[in-house]
Design a protein around this motif. Structure first.
Motif: not given
Length: 243
Positions: A55-65, A83-90, A105-107, A180-184
């Motif tokens: 499992v990888l918990l991964l932020d989106v907005e980071m400098p350089g990459l 993905i763990v992000s402050s923004h839903r735009d991604y 976030k905050p998770v 975006i809704v959390h249902y299949t």
């Protein structure tokens, strides 16, 4: 994921957010923290040289990459990415890359637990995705409440063009915005009370009242194109003739 604790890596350049995620992972018996990184490039090198990360918990907005850049550079097979992000735009870009889940976030600990449970192929009733909440409405109403980012939002389904499956999420698309809704997609199909919504593809349900044209196995709705699978074609065309 197996019943043993899954190995986990965290990448977040914000040290406070990283500390919080480390704390939540250590509280989660299904996870075993292997390493955490604030430097995206260092983290990518680690992932490219270490196998067996679940499992990888991964932020989106980071400098350089960015986190999405990291996903694009990971080989196959790669860890299940949350993905763990402050923004839903991604979110849409993230689900195009087949992330397992998308947390804002905050998770909160229960939300992380839910994301981890979704990774486990268990048939326990408590792990079945929530059903689509329905609004109490007068006869003839086309409104339903849908849960969007922990809020119940009233949505007029007459305006929904189509619904697209994205992993354990679905995207409800109108002419003006997306929800975006959390249902299949399967669970949404089971709960939608409106006969004019029809499955046209394993990943799409459309509002037949808003179809503008059908050509070469493609449906057009207000400028949006949706694929029409052959297995659904006859049923759809019959329903259209019946309107």
């Amino acid at each position: 994921m197996s019943t043993a604790a899954a190995t986990c890596v965290i990448i977040d350049n914000n040290e406070i957010d990283l500390y919080l995620l480390e704390h939540l992972v250590r509280l989660t018996k299904e996870l075993r923290l292997v390493s955490s990184f604030t430097d995206a490039h260092e983290a990518l090198r680690f992932l490219q040289t270490h196998t067996g990360i679940d499992v990888l918990l991964l932020d989106v907005e980071m400098p350089g990459l960015s986190g999405l850049d990291i996903m694009r550079q990971l080989g196959q097979p790669h860890p299940a990415v949350i993905i763990v992000s402050s923004h839903r735009d991604y979110a849409l870009d993230a689900f195009d890359l087949h992330v397992a889940d998308y947390l804002l976030k905050p998770v909160e600990y229960p939300r992380l637990q839910e994301a981890i449970r979704q990774l486990r192929p268990v048939a326990s009733p408590e792990l079945v995705p929530h059903t689509l909440p329905e609004a109490e409405a007068e006869p003839g109403s086309h409104d339903l409440f849908v849960k969007v980012n922990n809020r119940l939002v009233r949505l007029d389904f007459k305006e929904v063009l189509y619904i697209e499956a994205m992993s354990t999420y679905s995207v409800l698309v109108t002419a003006r915005q997306k929800f975006i809704v959390h249902y299949t997609l399967k669970r949404i199909a089971e709960r939608l009370p409106f006969a004019y919504f029809r499955r046209v593809h394993r990943s799409y349900i459309v509002n037949t009242r808003l179809i503008d044209c059908i050509e070469d196995n493609v449906l057009t709705l207000a400028g949006h194109e949706v694929p029409l699978a052959k297995s659904y074609q006859d049923e759809l065309l019959h329903s259209l003739r019946s309107l």
